[in-house]
Write a protein that holds these residues in place. Sequence first.
Motif, mmCIF file in Angstrom:
data_model
loop_
_atom_site.group_PDB
_atom_site.id
_atom_site.type_symbol
_atom_site.label_atom_id
_atom_site.label_comp_id
_atom_site.label_asym_id
_atom_site.label_seq_id
_atom_site.Cartn_x
_atom_site.Cartn_y
_atom_site.Cartn_z
ATOM 1 N N ALA A 1 -1.018 -7.643 -11.142
ATOM 2 C CA ALA A 1 -1.998 -6.776 -11.781
ATOM 3 C C ALA A 1 -2.652 -5.816 -10.794
ATOM 4 C CB ALA A 1 -3.055 -7.611 -12.480
ATOM 5 N N THR A 2 -2.419 -6.034 -9.498
ATOM 6 C CA THR A 2 -2.987 -5.126 -8.505
ATOM 7 C C THR A 2 -2.237 -3.799 -8.458
ATOM 8 O OG1 THR A 2 -1.601 -6.259 -6.913
ATOM 9 C CG2 THR A 2 -3.915 -6.900 -6.982
ATOM 10 N N ILE A 3 -1.116 -3.741 -9.113
ATOM 11 C CA ILE A 3 -0.290 -2.528 -9.069
ATOM 12 C C ILE A 3 -0.773 -1.538 -10.124
ATOM 13 C CG2 ILE A 3 2.053 -1.656 -9.432
ATOM 14 C CD1 ILE A 3 2.046 -3.278 -6.975
ATOM 15 N N GLN A 4 -0.908 -0.309 -9.711
ATOM 16 C CA GLN A 4 -1.271 0.765 -10.643
ATOM 17 C C GLN A 4 0.005 1.344 -11.240
ATOM 18 O OE1 GLN A 4 -4.479 1.877 -11.387
ATOM 19 N NE2 GLN A 4 -5.076 0.033 -10.253
ATOM 20 N N LEU B 1 4.629 3.522 -9.530
ATOM 21 C CA LEU B 1 4.011 2.228 -9.254
ATOM 22 C C LEU B 1 3.374 2.330 -7.882
ATOM 23 C CD1 LEU B 1 7.069 0.105 -10.382
ATOM 24 C CD2 LEU B 1 4.988 0.451 -11.677
ATOM 25 N N SER B 2 2.080 2.007 -7.792
ATOM 26 C CA SER B 2 1.434 2.158 -6.496
ATOM 27 C C SER B 2 0.476 1.008 -6.235
ATOM 28 C CB SER B 2 0.705 3.501 -6.428
ATOM 29 O OG SER B 2 -0.162 3.624 -7.523
ATOM 30 N N GLY B 3 0.183 0.832 -4.960
ATOM 31 C CA GLY B 3 -0.718 -0.230 -4.543
ATOM 32 C C GLY B 3 -0.003 -1.258 -3.699
ATOM 33 N N ASP C 1 0.830 -1.194 0.000
ATOM 34 C CA ASP C 1 0.000 0.000 0.000
ATOM 35 C C ASP C 1 0.873 1.256 0.000
ATOM 36 O OD1 ASP C 1 -2.322 1.370 -0.140
ATOM 37 O OD2 ASP C 1 -2.685 1.376 2.029
ATOM 38 N N GLU C 2 1.744 1.314 -0.936
ATOM 39 C CA GLU C 2 2.629 2.473 -1.008
ATOM 40 C C GLU C 2 2.843 2.834 -2.458
ATOM 41 O OE1 GLU C 2 6.738 1.656 0.112
ATOM 42 O OE2 GLU C 2 6.346 -0.489 -0.021
ATOM 43 N N GLU C 3 3.656 3.823 -2.638
ATOM 44 C CA GLU C 3 3.903 4.315 -3.987
ATOM 45 C C GLU C 3 5.400 4.470 -4.168
ATOM 46 O OE1 GLU C 3 1.434 7.660 -5.615
ATOM 47 O OE2 GLU C 3 3.380 8.645 -5.638
ATOM 48 N N ILE D 1 8.471 5.612 -7.103
ATOM 49 C CA ILE D 1 8.708 6.285 -8.380
ATOM 50 C C ILE D 1 10.075 5.830 -8.879
ATOM 51 C CG2 ILE D 1 9.037 8.517 -9.483
ATOM 52 C CD1 ILE D 1 7.060 9.596 -7.312
ATOM 53 N N VAL D 2 10.082 5.308 -10.098
ATOM 54 C CA VAL D 2 11.322 4.738 -10.626
ATOM 55 C C VAL D 2 11.621 5.352 -11.985
ATOM 56 C CG1 VAL D 2 11.023 2.556 -9.402
ATOM 57 C CG2 VAL D 2 10.155 2.785 -11.727
ATOM 58 N N ASP D 3 12.834 5.122 -12.452
ATOM 59 C CA ASP D 3 13.218 5.558 -13.783
ATOM 60 C C ASP D 3 12.327 4.888 -14.827
ATOM 61 O OD1 ASP D 3 15.123 7.377 -13.297
ATOM 62 O OD2 ASP D 3 16.802 6.248 -14.148
ATOM 63 N N PRO D 4 12.040 5.588 -15.909
ATOM 64 C CA PRO D 4 11.037 5.067 -16.835
ATOM 65 C C PRO D 4 11.371 3.709 -17.439
ATOM 66 C CG PRO D 4 12.104 7.030 -17.703
ATOM 67 C CD PRO D 4 12.478 6.934 -16.267
ATOM 68 N N ASN D 5 12.634 3.378 -17.621
ATOM 69 C CA ASN D 5 12.915 2.093 -18.269
ATOM 70 C C ASN D 5 13.171 0.969 -17.278
ATOM 71 O OD1 ASN D 5 15.259 3.132 -17.362
ATOM 72 N ND2 ASN D 5 16.197 3.404 -19.377
ATOM 73 N N MET D 6 12.857 1.196 -16.011
ATOM 74 C CA MET D 6 13.154 0.163 -15.011
ATOM 75 C C MET D 6 12.063 -0.880 -14.847
ATOM 76 S SD MET D 6 15.041 2.129 -11.936
ATOM 77 C CE MET D 6 15.164 0.790 -10.774
ATOM 78 N N PHE D 7 10.843 -0.504 -15.208
ATOM 79 C CA PHE D 7 9.723 -1.415 -14.954
ATOM 80 C C PHE D 7 9.791 -2.628 -15.887
ATOM 81 C CE2 PHE D 7 5.334 -2.663 -16.086
ATOM 82 C CZ PHE D 7 4.980 -3.212 -14.876
ATOM 83 N N VAL D 8 9.636 -3.833 -15.328
ATOM 84 C CA VAL D 8 9.588 -5.053 -16.138
ATOM 85 C C VAL D 8 8.192 -5.675 -16.067
ATOM 86 C CG1 VAL D 8 10.574 -7.320 -16.566
ATOM 87 C CG2 VAL D 8 12.025 -5.498 -15.706
ATOM 88 N N CYS D 9 7.787 -6.040 -14.861
ATOM 89 C CA CYS D 9 6.455 -6.625 -14.722
ATOM 90 C C CYS D 9 6.018 -6.494 -13.276
ATOM 91 C CB CYS D 9 6.437 -8.081 -15.171
ATOM 92 S SG CYS D 9 7.525 -9.152 -14.240
ATOM 93 N N ALA D 10 4.746 -6.735 -13.029
ATOM 94 C CA ALA D 10 4.204 -6.585 -11.686
ATOM 95 C C ALA D 10 2.919 -7.372 -11.587
ATOM 96 C CB ALA D 10 3.935 -5.109 -11.379
#
Lengths: 262, 248
Positions: B135-138, B163-165, B120-122, B124-133
Amino acid sequence: MSEVFDVVESAEGQNATFQILHYKPIIDKDFFSMQRAGERYKQVRILLNNGSVVTEAGALHFHKGNITAENKMGGTSGLMKKFASSMLTNESTFKPVYSGVGEVYLEPTFGHFLIYHLNNEEIIVDKGLFYCCESTVKVGVAAQTSISAAVKGGEGLFQTKLSGTGICVLHSPVPAREILKMELYNERLQVDGNFAILRTGDIRFTVEKSTKSILGSMTSGEGLLQTFTGTGEVWLAPTQALHQTTFFPQSQLFNNQFPNNQ
Amino acid sequence: MSQLFEVVDSVKGDGTEFQVLQYEPLQNSHLHVHQKIGNRVHQVRVLLNDGKIISETDAFYFLRGQIEIDHKMKNANLKLKKLASSMVKNEAMLKPTYEGTGEVYFKPGLLNYIIYRLQDEEIIVDPNMFVCAEATIQIGLTQTKKLPVAASKFADKFIQTVLSGSGIVVLKSFVPSSELLEIELHNDRFQTDENLVVFRSGDIEFTVESAAKSVLSSFTSSEAFLRTYTGTGKLWIAPTQPFYNKKE
């Protein structure tokens, strides 16, 4: 004088033994970095004991002993069939048959080889993968059974079909230990790219859109997926793209931006 | 035959299991030096058991099992919103989701992956860091509002992924995770002139300030503006990242 090569793999058939030879590092600066990474100059040797083997044309390096080579023409109709299938599979029209007693050495290469034992079964491999086999194995053509696979599959209309019982040696895009063998039990495997190299068993190859809606497949980036359904085995070469990038731009390596084959 | 890869990290979620696979050194002259100094090819695998995940576009490699790939598109309004935000970020924002039972493999690379659990937090990461999560993550975007005039033309560089949730996320790191420095701020301020902060969580405000008060002095000092992080929370700094970027 020490040995020039080591036998690293050996498969004994009924009248023929297939061996993969690894040469000791060659003293040549062009090959230094490859060999430092563990790559070796390789060669296939076949020990014939009254047996016969079929190879890809032009694969012969030398042979020793009482061995005769012949090309089976198969009459006019056989000839036409051979021409057709060679055009379809990117393989040589005439596959010479070597029979007798002795040793056959095939062309050495820095490529990779796979040994596969066929046991009254049928495997379908990518075009150009065939290298040699016992003559008890039938080398044929497999047409894509679904339109989607034929048109959008990225593997062409036809693939090579090997059937029967015996040993065959295949070219491999990656070292044999980097092959991922996926066993499917009435399951589905979907792949984004051309790195599925072999399939066996009751497996249907189709191409499916990754998403149902048009907008979805337009925006998802992954348009079409090679889909394998059924029971059997599919061999994947997941590291193929990492090997293929010959001039390695670092960014490609680090951002996993693969060259798209489709 | 020995295993091609081993599972080096694994976190279980709700119907999901996120794994980082580490490949054995590959026999390839291009990769040899990287592997010799300890770098390995890594890959993310997610085991789904009636679970659902979302991934970065183009990250998918192959899957087995009954898994449907789809996109979250509930209504046209949302669609337009997503297209608009994808234009901001210059890449497709309509991220694919994977739902069902089976295994999903993402593309391998000489990269490092970090599995992070959000409660239950948020972050903030660099734009190219996200790979997968899960589905509950916004997943959203953030852009710093207060930009000094000097920095406004680099506005693109200040867009980041939010990324939050609650759930698990997998992040890509260009530096080994041992080279990431975690800094905790307690009502404090952190300033840098380079893009070093790859991750932040908690109540931290990000602003871009001119390095010097007057126009003339900011013109003469080599640092034109500073990225400023103020508040309480956690930052991940990648001090060695410029070296890795230089190689590209």
